[in-house]
Scaffold this motif. Structure first.
Motif, PDB file in Angstrom:
ATOM      1  N   LEU A   1       6.211  10.368   0.751  1.00  0.00           N
ATOM      2  CA  LEU A   1       5.363   9.296   0.234  1.00  0.00           C
ATOM      3  C   LEU A   1       6.160   7.994   0.254  1.00  0.00           C
ATOM      4  O   LEU A   1       7.301   7.951  -0.218  1.00  0.00           O
ATOM      5  CB  LEU A   1       4.918   9.603  -1.200  1.00  0.00           C
ATOM      6  N   TYR A   2       5.545   6.958   0.810  1.00  0.00           N
ATOM      7  CA  TYR A   2       6.204   5.660   0.941  1.00  0.00           C
ATOM      8  C   TYR A   2       5.384   4.574   0.242  1.00  0.00           C
ATOM      9  O   TYR A   2       4.161   4.670   0.133  1.00  0.00           O
ATOM     10  CB  TYR A   2       6.336   5.253   2.419  1.00  0.00           C
ATOM     11  N   GLU A   3       6.073   3.544  -0.177  1.00  0.00           N
ATOM     12  CA  GLU A   3       5.429   2.284  -0.538  1.00  0.00           C
ATOM     13  C   GLU A   3       5.726   1.308   0.591  1.00  0.00           C
ATOM     14  O   GLU A   3       6.894   1.050   0.897  1.00  0.00           O
ATOM     15  CB  GLU A   3       5.971   1.749  -1.859  1.00  0.00           C
TER      16      GLU A   3
ATOM     17  N   SER B   1       5.351  -2.467   2.026  1.00  0.00           N
ATOM     18  CA  SER B   1       5.034  -3.869   1.754  1.00  0.00           C
ATOM     19  C   SER B   1       5.021  -4.619   3.079  1.00  0.00           C
ATOM     20  O   SER B   1       5.955  -4.508   3.877  1.00  0.00           O
ATOM     21  CB  SER B   1       6.050  -4.487   0.790  1.00  0.00           C
TER      22      SER B   1
ATOM     23  N   SER C   1      -2.756   6.127   5.014  1.00  0.00           N
ATOM     24  CA  SER C   1      -2.403   4.981   4.181  1.00  0.00           C
ATOM     25  C   SER C   1      -3.601   4.596   3.322  1.00  0.00           C
ATOM     26  O   SER C   1      -4.729   4.530   3.814  1.00  0.00           O
ATOM     27  CB  SER C   1      -1.970   3.792   5.051  1.00  0.00           C
TER      28      SER C   1
ATOM     29  N   LEU D   1       9.507   6.949  -1.573  1.00  0.00           N
ATOM     30  CA  LEU D   1       9.300   7.235  -2.986  1.00  0.00           C
ATOM     31  C   LEU D   1       9.475   8.714  -3.328  1.00  0.00           C
ATOM     32  O   LEU D   1      10.043   9.045  -4.378  1.00  0.00           O
ATOM     33  CB  LEU D   1       7.890   6.800  -3.404  1.00  0.00           C
TER      34      LEU D   1
ATOM     35  N   TYR E   1       0.840  -1.199   0.000  1.00  0.00           N
ATOM     36  CA  TYR E   1       0.000   0.000   0.000  1.00  0.00           C
ATOM     37  C   TYR E   1       0.877   1.252   0.000  1.00  0.00           C
ATOM     38  O   TYR E   1       2.110   1.167   0.100  1.00  0.00           O
ATOM     39  CB  TYR E   1      -0.956   0.001   1.194  1.00  0.00           C
ATOM     40  N   ARG E   2       0.246   2.407  -0.135  1.00  0.00           N
ATOM     41  CA  ARG E   2       0.947   3.689  -0.123  1.00  0.00           C
ATOM     42  C   ARG E   2       0.654   4.425   1.180  1.00  0.00           C
ATOM     43  O   ARG E   2      -0.475   4.408   1.668  1.00  0.00           O
ATOM     44  CB  ARG E   2       0.524   4.557  -1.314  1.00  0.00           C
ATOM     45  N   LYS E   3       1.682   5.084   1.704  1.00  0.00           N
ATOM     46  CA  LYS E   3       1.532   5.860   2.932  1.00  0.00           C
ATOM     47  C   LYS E   3       2.133   7.244   2.725  1.00  0.00           C
ATOM     48  O   LYS E   3       3.268   7.374   2.272  1.00  0.00           O
ATOM     49  CB  LYS E   3       2.234   5.163   4.106  1.00  0.00           C
ATOM     50  N   SER E   4       1.350   8.274   3.033  1.00  0.00           N
ATOM     51  CA  SER E   4       1.844   9.647   2.961  1.00  0.00           C
ATOM     52  C   SER E   4       1.943  10.216   4.374  1.00  0.00           C
ATOM     53  O   SER E   4       1.105   9.934   5.237  1.00  0.00           O
ATOM     54  CB  SER E   4       0.905  10.518   2.118  1.00  0.00           C
TER      55      SER E   4
ATOM     56  N   HIS F   1      -4.863   2.583  -0.807  1.00  0.00           N
ATOM     57  CA  HIS F   1      -4.585   1.679  -1.930  1.00  0.00           C
ATOM     58  C   HIS F   1      -3.967   0.355  -1.463  1.00  0.00           C
ATOM     59  O   HIS F   1      -2.849  -0.002  -1.847  1.00  0.00           O
ATOM     60  CB  HIS F   1      -3.665   2.346  -2.956  1.00  0.00           C
TER      61      HIS F   1
END
Length: 265
Positions: free
Chosen positions: A45-47, A49, A225, A60, A23-26, A227
């Motif tokens: 912004l992070y990905e 897992s 977080s 990211l 997922y994505r985390k800002s 997606h």
């Protein structure tokens, strides 16, 4: 016991019963000056897992741009500092989704306040405060834990923590006050059920006031977080796309290309 069932639930996730997700985390971090105005604003912004019970963060973007070498080094240094603070020896991933561990629960006394409806689900509202007398300090974070209190909401169906509100009782000195101190801490966390039996932290807000060396520091944080996807679904989708391309007659454009796009390589 409600809290013990929540602890047991978290341990099941560490044992691989929760499927792998991505997922994505800002995050937003703001430094506030003494007049209450924002003097520094930083967005990341992070990905994330989630694999085998551990979370892995990939940076990211920083303020809308690709991270620099300095940004990546800072992230690595921050992760190392957190491990030193908590005494966590894991170097590959962290257990941020399993924060209600048996060791943490043992440091607090819990009181059932009642039941309520949270996001359409029956939830136990449980207050907590540090044990008295306070437990020994083995790591720096223990000094902080001995001053925290608040409320957690535990889902009555799956015994997952759905929400947490935490505050600091009194000032905590770091290394005897030489490095600094934390005077105020207010933190709220919300977790969301993204699939049957699968919960992730989705929203958080923090307000921290303290002293770093001789300077007052006031930090506010937010995170969100979104997606969420199962890693297995992503792998299956990619495999299906590649198989379809392989089966298409030579010279025929892939069916998922729009007119004017070249062939995928």
């Amino acid at each position: 016991d409600i809290v013990q069932k929540a602890v047991d639930r978290g341990q099941q996730g560490q044992q691989g019963s929760v499927p792998d997700f991505i997922y994505r985390k800002s995050t937003v971090t703001e430094e506030i000056d003494t007049a209450g105005k924002v003097k520094q604003h930083r967005e990341k912004l992070y990905e994330i897992s989630y694999r085998d019970g551990l979370s892995h963060a990939k940076l990211l973007q920083v303020n809308g741009h690709a991270p620099s070498e300095a940004d990546l080094k800072q992230q690595s240094d921050n992760e190392m500092s957190v491990r030193q603070l908590t005494g966590d020896k894991k170097k590959n991933g962290d257990n941020r989704e399993n924060f209600l561990t048996a060791e943490l629960a043992a440091r607090f006394d819990f009181t059932l306040v009642g039941t309520t409806n949270l996001n359409g689900r029956t939830t136990y509202q449980v207050a907590f405060q540090p044990k008295n007398p306070q437990l020994p300090v083995r790591h720096m974070v223990d000094r902080l834990l001995n001053q925290l209190s608040g409320t957690i909401w535990i889902d009555a169906g799956e015994f997952e923590v759905a929400r947490a509100e935490v505050s600091l009782g009194k000032e905590v000195n770091l290394l005897g006050g030489i490095i600094g101190s934390l005077k105020k801490l207010s933190y709220t966390l919300e977790r969301t059920r993204v699939a049957d039996g699968v919960w992730f932290s989705t929203l958080s807000n923090g307000d921290f006031l303290g002293r770093k060396l001789l300077d007052q520091t006031h930090i506010k944080t937010k995170s969100q977080s979104v997606h969420f996807h199962k890693l297995a679904q992503i792998v299956e989708t990619d495999f299906a796309k590649n198989l379809r391309r392989f089966r298409e007659p030579a010279g025929e454009a892939p069916k998922n290309c729009t007119e004017g796009n070249g062939p995928l390589h």
